[in-house]
Design a protein around this motif. Structure first.
Motif, mmCIF file in Angstrom:
data_model
loop_
_atom_site.group_PDB
_atom_site.id
_atom_site.type_symbol
_atom_site.label_atom_id
_atom_site.label_comp_id
_atom_site.label_asym_id
_atom_site.label_seq_id
_atom_site.Cartn_x
_atom_site.Cartn_y
_atom_site.Cartn_z
ATOM 1 N N GLY A 192 0.817 -1.215 0.000
ATOM 2 C CA GLY A 192 0.000 0.000 0.000
ATOM 3 C C GLY A 192 0.850 1.264 0.000
ATOM 4 O O GLY A 192 2.058 1.239 0.260
ATOM 5 N N THR A 193 0.165 2.354 -0.321
ATOM 6 C CA THR A 193 0.819 3.663 -0.340
ATOM 7 C C THR A 193 1.456 3.985 1.010
ATOM 8 O O THR A 193 2.494 4.632 1.087
ATOM 9 N N GLN A 194 0.798 3.511 2.049
ATOM 10 C CA GLN A 194 1.293 3.810 3.392
ATOM 11 C C GLN A 194 2.724 3.322 3.554
ATOM 12 O O GLN A 194 3.575 3.999 4.108
ATOM 13 N N GLN A 195 3.006 2.135 3.054
ATOM 14 C CA GLN A 195 4.376 1.635 3.167
ATOM 15 C C GLN A 195 5.311 2.438 2.266
ATOM 16 O O GLN A 195 6.471 2.660 2.617
ATOM 17 N N ALA A 196 4.788 2.905 1.130
ATOM 18 C CA ALA A 196 5.636 3.714 0.248
ATOM 19 C C ALA A 196 6.083 4.984 0.990
ATOM 20 O O ALA A 196 7.252 5.386 0.917
ATOM 21 N N PHE A 197 5.173 5.611 1.725
ATOM 22 C CA PHE A 197 5.552 6.807 2.497
ATOM 23 C C PHE A 197 6.584 6.443 3.562
ATOM 24 O O PHE A 197 7.553 7.158 3.795
ATOM 25 N N PHE A 198 6.332 5.327 4.212
ATOM 26 C CA PHE A 198 7.227 4.913 5.296
ATOM 27 C C PHE A 198 8.635 4.640 4.758
ATOM 28 O O PHE A 198 9.637 5.081 5.332
ATOM 29 N N LEU A 199 8.695 3.936 3.646
ATOM 30 C CA LEU A 199 10.008 3.638 3.060
ATOM 31 C C LEU A 199 10.682 4.930 2.606
ATOM 32 O O LEU A 199 11.899 5.111 2.772
ATOM 33 N N ALA A 200 9.885 5.849 2.033
ATOM 34 C CA ALA A 200 10.472 7.114 1.565
ATOM 35 C C ALA A 200 11.048 7.892 2.747
ATOM 36 O O ALA A 200 12.146 8.463 2.650
ATOM 37 N N ALA A 201 10.316 7.912 3.855
ATOM 38 C CA ALA A 201 10.834 8.619 5.039
ATOM 39 C C ALA A 201 12.164 7.991 5.455
ATOM 40 O O ALA A 201 13.148 8.684 5.737
ATOM 41 N N THR A 202 12.215 6.671 5.457
ATOM 42 C CA THR A 202 13.422 5.966 5.908
ATOM 43 C C THR A 202 14.599 6.217 4.955
ATOM 44 O O THR A 202 15.722 6.451 5.399
ATOM 45 N N VAL A 203 14.315 6.166 3.660
ATOM 46 C CA VAL A 203 15.399 6.199 2.673
ATOM 47 C C VAL A 203 15.847 7.633 2.367
ATOM 48 O O VAL A 203 17.036 7.882 2.155
ATOM 49 N N ILE A 204 14.902 8.576 2.382
ATOM 50 C CA ILE A 204 15.235 9.907 1.864
ATOM 51 C C ILE A 204 15.408 10.967 2.949
ATOM 52 O O ILE A 204 16.171 11.899 2.781
ATOM 53 N N ILE A 205 14.680 10.842 4.039
ATOM 54 C CA ILE A 205 14.560 11.964 4.976
ATOM 55 C C ILE A 205 15.328 11.724 6.276
ATOM 56 O O ILE A 205 15.105 10.724 6.959
ATOM 57 N N GLU A 206 16.188 12.684 6.628
ATOM 58 C CA GLU A 206 16.783 12.682 7.966
ATOM 59 C C GLU A 206 15.829 13.452 8.872
ATOM 60 O O GLU A 206 15.224 14.435 8.425
ATOM 61 N N PRO A 207 15.673 13.035 10.144
ATOM 62 C CA PRO A 207 14.824 13.818 11.035
ATOM 63 C C PRO A 207 15.238 15.299 10.991
ATOM 64 O O PRO A 207 16.426 15.613 10.942
ATOM 65 N N GLY A 208 14.250 16.170 10.947
ATOM 66 C CA GLY A 208 14.522 17.619 10.890
ATOM 67 C C GLY A 208 14.491 18.163 9.473
ATOM 68 O O GLY A 208 14.366 19.366 9.279
ATOM 69 N N GLU A 209 14.610 17.282 8.474
ATOM 70 C CA GLU A 209 14.576 17.770 7.090
ATOM 71 C C GLU A 209 13.136 18.036 6.647
ATOM 72 O O GLU A 209 12.196 17.462 7.194
ATOM 73 N N SER A 210 13.030 18.877 5.611
ATOM 74 C CA SER A 210 11.714 19.398 5.255
ATOM 75 C C SER A 210 10.984 18.556 4.213
ATOM 76 O O SER A 210 11.523 18.247 3.150
ATOM 77 N N VAL A 211 9.744 18.203 4.542
ATOM 78 C CA VAL A 211 8.838 17.534 3.596
ATOM 79 C C VAL A 211 7.670 18.488 3.375
ATOM 80 O O VAL A 211 7.066 18.958 4.334
#
Ligand SMILES: Cc1ncc(COP(=O)(O)O)c(C=O)c1O
Length: 489
Positions: free
Chosen positions: A187-206
């Protein structure tokens, strides 16, 4: 012997807990003999077997000594403590910062399907039920299980399914992708979760559209991202409102802005792609219901315009089939593929193989396309019933957002205060109609009052009846205006 049962679970477990508490509190001294099982059973009006089972459990856990049946003696508390298997109250354990953020975000979530008992529930996301789909799916599933591979599947997704997805995306969404570009996700939900893990460091802007899909916001907030928003208008995301710098990811719904309904104009799509290339940030294109367009031609996905490899495209079978399937797909730019596949592997070793195989068959034998055609017809009838009902019963009071796709409409309530809107929702619920405010879909306060009206799960006659109730609620609260003062589109 005074023992109080707590009423939770089987009687033997209640009695075990009561006896344990008495022993630990010192009310039954170490070394003393417990009443015979027959005697306690009579005293407590329990069966002897219940008492026997409780005693056996206490023996096993070291609270009692001796042999059940020939006298049970209370062990010393120290001995019992040493053998106690689990503490009843977990001690405060240090947890990662993620846990605290996830709890905070999760605790704010309004429970999913709130008004299950309502006669007419217009909650967004309730699926279209279709008996023909259920039987076709059952057949596919049975065939797939008969030929199931039992080893771990490819974490990227079954090749057969990725191939079908590419074929489908080329025909229906204008996307040219090869199976190696596709990752099957739950599901899309996992896509968001994986994107957060792979692309985003805490504190970075989405950056999200405002309003937006809460499922996305929650994942990024829990991850510790700095969640920012840019508004939308009739041309979709207002690209001029994007932050001048620091953006790592922009999440958009270009085919059908969620939830307001606009289609992102070509000019805005090109501006956003340009922005991503300049900022060296990523774009996540959530194409959640782009397949269902009613009065206009299907639009190609924004991904098909991407010349810089900046778009991560996501699609889901939650709307095209049903949400409990938990299957979706991502089309990834080459530079991100390996990392996403690795994250998926660490996360769950891949989606269930039988469901994937069944879906590949269903897509391959034309069943999926047939279902999409039928579903689009049914949804169009439901949408028309809702538009007609709004015109007929709520005409002057609502302004319907321009939208030609999907499974929901937004009805804005011009001149209505937040308190009045709450009253409307409460009164409607009392009369068996589930209405939902637009507020939770904004990061801050919604600029005006509105309702998100889902129509997928109700047949036209029910939608008509629901709109009648809606109109009566508006009238009884003095919110109905004379037709013509504000028009339902
Ligand atoms: C905007 C949006 N994106 C995605 C989804 C699908 O999410 P999932 O695939 O996790 O079920 C939905 C479903 O309601 C949605 O509204």
């Amino acid at each position: 012997m005074y023992l109080e049962l707590d009423g939770n679970g089987p009687l033997y477990a209640q009695l075990t807990r009561a006896l344990k508490a008495a022993i630990l509190a010192g009310r039954v001294a170490a070394g003393s003999r417990l009443p015979a099982t027959r005697v306690l059973a009579r005293e407590m009006e329990l069966s002897r077997n219940t008492v026997l089972a409780a005693y056996e459990q206490l023996h096993a856990e070291g609270f009692l000594l001796g042999k059940v049946g020939s006298g049970s003696y209370v062990a010393s508390i120290e001995a019992a403590r040493a053998t106690r298997p689990v503490a009843r109250v977990a001690p405060a354990t240090p947890v990662a910062r993620y846990a605290k953020r996830a709890r905070e975000v999760f605790d704010r979530i309004i429970p999913g399907r709130q008004y299950k008992g309502l006669r007419f529930n217009l909650q967004y996301g309730l699926p279209l039920t279709n008996p023909a789909l259920t039987s076709a799916w059952r057949r596919s599933l049975a065939q797939a299980s008969a030929h199931a591979e039992l080893d771990y599947p490819d974490p990227q997704g079954l090749l057969a399914l990725r191939t079908q997805v590419c074929d489908y995306l080329a025909r229906r969404r204008g996307i040219v992708a090869a199976p190696e570009d596709v990752l099957i996700v739950s599901g899309t939900q996992q896509a968001f979760f994986l994107a957060a893990t792979v692309i985003i460091e805490p504190g970075e802007s989405v950056v999200l559209e405002d309003p937006h899909y809460r499922g996305a916001r929650q994942v990024f907030q829990a991850h510790g991202a700095k969640v920012e928003v840019a508004g939308v208008d009739g041309d979709g995301l207002i690209t001029d409102a994007l932050p001048a710098r620091g953006t790592r990811l922009v999440v958009v719904t270009p085919s059908h802005q969620f939830p307001a309904g606009a289609v992102m104009s070509l000019a805005r799509r090109l501006e956003l792609l340009d922005y991503a290339a300049r900022q060296r940030c990523w774009i996540m294109e959530d194409d959640y219901d782009g397949e269902f367009r009613y009065d206009a031609h299907p639009l190609a996905a924004m991904q098909s315009l991407d010349r810089h490899g900046r778009v991560i495209y996501i699609g889901s079978f939650s709307k095209t089939l049903f949400p409990s399937l938990r299957l979706g797909y991502m089309v990834l730019p080459p530079g991100l593929r390996q990392a996403f596949v690795a994250a998926k592997w660490f996360c769950d070793r891949g989606c269930p193989a039988i469901e994937q195989a069944a879906l590949a068959r269903f897509m391959g034998d034309g069943g999926f396309e047939r279902h999409l055609r039928d579903a689009a017809k049914t949804l169009k009838q439901r949408r028309n019933a809702m538009l007609a009902g709004l015109r007929r019963y709520a005409g002057g009071a609502v302004e319907v957002a321009d939208s030609h796709a999907g499974m929901h409409l937004v009805a804005w309530l011009p001149g209505v205060s937040r308190a009045q809107c709450e009253k409307l929702i409460t009164l409607a619920a009392e009369r068996g109609l589930g209405l939902y405010s637009i507020h939770p879909y904004f990061l801050g306060r919604a600029p005006r009052e509105g309702l998100l009206l889902g129509y997928a799960s109700l047949p036209p006659a029910d939608i008509e009846a629901a709109m009648r109730v809606f109109g009566a609620c508006l009238a009884d609260l003095g919110m109905a205006r004379r037709p013509g003062t504000a028009a339902a589109a």
